[in-house]
Design a protein around this motif. Structure first.
Motif, short mmCIF file in Angstrom:
data_model
loop_
_atom_site.label_atom_id
_atom_site.label_comp_id
_atom_site.label_asym_id
_atom_site.label_seq_id
_atom_site.Cartn_x
_atom_site.Cartn_y
_atom_site.Cartn_z
N LEU A 43 19.46 68.16 -6.75
CA LEU A 43 19.43 66.86 -6.08
C LEU A 43 18.08 66.67 -5.40
N LEU A 44 17.57 65.45 -5.49
CA LEU A 44 16.37 65.06 -4.75
C LEU A 44 16.73 63.83 -3.93
N PHE A 45 16.72 63.99 -2.61
CA PHE A 45 16.99 62.88 -1.69
C PHE A 45 15.67 62.46 -1.06
N ASP A 46 15.25 61.23 -1.33
CA ASP A 46 14.07 60.67 -0.68
C ASP A 46 14.57 59.78 0.46
N LEU A 47 14.45 60.28 1.69
CA LEU A 47 14.97 59.59 2.86
C LEU A 47 13.86 59.04 3.75
N ARG A 48 12.66 58.93 3.21
CA ARG A 48 11.53 58.45 4.02
C ARG A 48 11.69 57.01 4.48
N THR A 49 12.43 56.20 3.73
CA THR A 49 12.60 54.79 4.12
C THR A 49 14.01 54.52 4.66
N PHE A 72 25.82 72.54 -6.91
CA PHE A 72 24.40 72.21 -6.82
C PHE A 72 23.58 73.49 -6.83
N ALA A 73 22.48 73.47 -7.57
CA ALA A 73 21.57 74.61 -7.61
C ALA A 73 20.56 74.50 -6.47
N ARG A 74 19.81 73.41 -6.46
CA ARG A 74 18.82 73.17 -5.41
C ARG A 74 18.94 71.74 -4.91
N ILE A 75 18.69 71.59 -3.62
CA ILE A 75 18.69 70.26 -3.00
C ILE A 75 17.37 70.11 -2.25
N ALA A 76 16.57 69.13 -2.66
CA ALA A 76 15.30 68.84 -2.00
C ALA A 76 15.46 67.54 -1.22
N ILE A 77 15.08 67.59 0.05
CA ILE A 77 15.17 66.42 0.92
C ILE A 77 13.76 66.07 1.37
N VAL A 78 13.36 64.83 1.10
CA VAL A 78 12.03 64.36 1.48
C VAL A 78 12.18 63.45 2.70
N THR A 79 11.58 63.89 3.82
CA THR A 79 11.68 63.13 5.07
C THR A 79 10.60 63.57 6.04
N ASP A 80 10.32 62.70 7.00
CA ASP A 80 9.44 63.05 8.11
C ASP A 80 10.24 63.21 9.40
N ASP A 81 11.54 62.97 9.33
CA ASP A 81 12.40 62.95 10.51
C ASP A 81 12.94 64.34 10.83
N PHE A 102 10.99 68.60 2.51
CA PHE A 102 9.59 68.36 2.17
C PHE A 102 9.13 67.05 2.80
N ARG A 103 7.83 66.93 3.01
CA ARG A 103 7.23 65.67 3.46
C ARG A 103 6.67 64.89 2.26
N ASP A 104 6.48 65.57 1.13
CA ASP A 104 5.87 64.97 -0.05
C ASP A 104 6.83 65.05 -1.23
N VAL A 105 7.07 63.93 -1.89
CA VAL A 105 8.02 63.88 -3.00
C VAL A 105 7.54 64.70 -4.19
N ASP A 106 6.23 64.78 -4.42
CA ASP A 106 5.70 65.56 -5.54
C ASP A 106 5.96 67.06 -5.33
N GLU A 107 5.81 67.52 -4.09
CA GLU A 107 6.11 68.92 -3.79
C GLU A 107 7.59 69.21 -4.00
N ALA A 108 8.43 68.29 -3.59
CA ALA A 108 9.88 68.46 -3.79
C ALA A 108 10.21 68.52 -5.28
N GLN A 109 9.61 67.63 -6.04
CA GLN A 109 9.85 67.60 -7.49
C GLN A 109 9.39 68.89 -8.14
N SER A 110 8.23 69.41 -7.71
CA SER A 110 7.73 70.68 -8.25
C SER A 110 8.68 71.82 -7.94
N TRP A 111 9.19 71.85 -6.72
CA TRP A 111 10.14 72.90 -6.32
C TRP A 111 11.41 72.83 -7.17
N LEU A 112 11.91 71.62 -7.40
CA LEU A 112 13.10 71.48 -8.25
C LEU A 112 12.77 71.86 -9.69
N GLY A 113 11.59 71.51 -10.17
CA GLY A 113 11.17 71.86 -11.53
C GLY A 113 11.02 73.35 -11.72
#
Length: 127
Positions: A43-49, A72-81, A102-113
């Motif tokens: 899962l990739l959750f982009d919660l920045r907005t 779920f294998a990995r869950i990446a959460i993108v946020t600054d909060d 993560f603060r950066d969506v590309d880093e999160a995507q790389s980690w999931l990849g």
């Protein structure tokens, strides 16, 4: 508002504004279908907005996590909060998944990849 994009091994979720119970139910439907037919997913959750979350959504999230501890294998959460980061670590108590913030969506995507690459290598016959 929620947007969901999924592949055979990953579900990408972006939340805009308030995260409501209707949004979470939409997410649940996609994940339940994915897990049923494809097995455990990332899962990739982009919660920045995301501007907020309703109480009924939080309660549903807890119920959902408790009923899917191994889906779920990995869950990446993108946020600054910081609050969201803290609650992400707390959710690990209910899930048998690696959770990272993560603060950066590309880093999160790389980690999931990296998880997908490790799975592919473990399924490759030894020479």
């Amino acid at each position: 508002m929620i947007t969901i994009d999924n592949t055979a091994t990953q579900v990408n979720v972006t939340i805009f504004g308030e995260f409501t119970l209707a949004d979470f139910k939409e997410f649940e439907q996609v994940v339940n279908h994915q897990v049923r037919f494809e097995g455990p997913v990332n899962l990739l959750f982009d919660l920045r907005t995301m501007m907020g979350v309703t109480v009924d959504t939080v309660l549903e999230e807890i119920r959902f996590a408790r009923s899917h501890p191994h889906d779920f294998a990995r869950i990446a959460i993108v946020t600054d909060d910081q609050w969201i980061s803290w609650s992400a670590w707390l959710s690990q108590a209910f899930l048998d998944a690696d959770v990272a913030v993560f603060r950066d969506v590309d880093e999160a995507q790389s980690w999931l990849g990296a998880d997908a690459e490790a799975d592919a290598e473990s399924n490759t016959p030894a020479e």
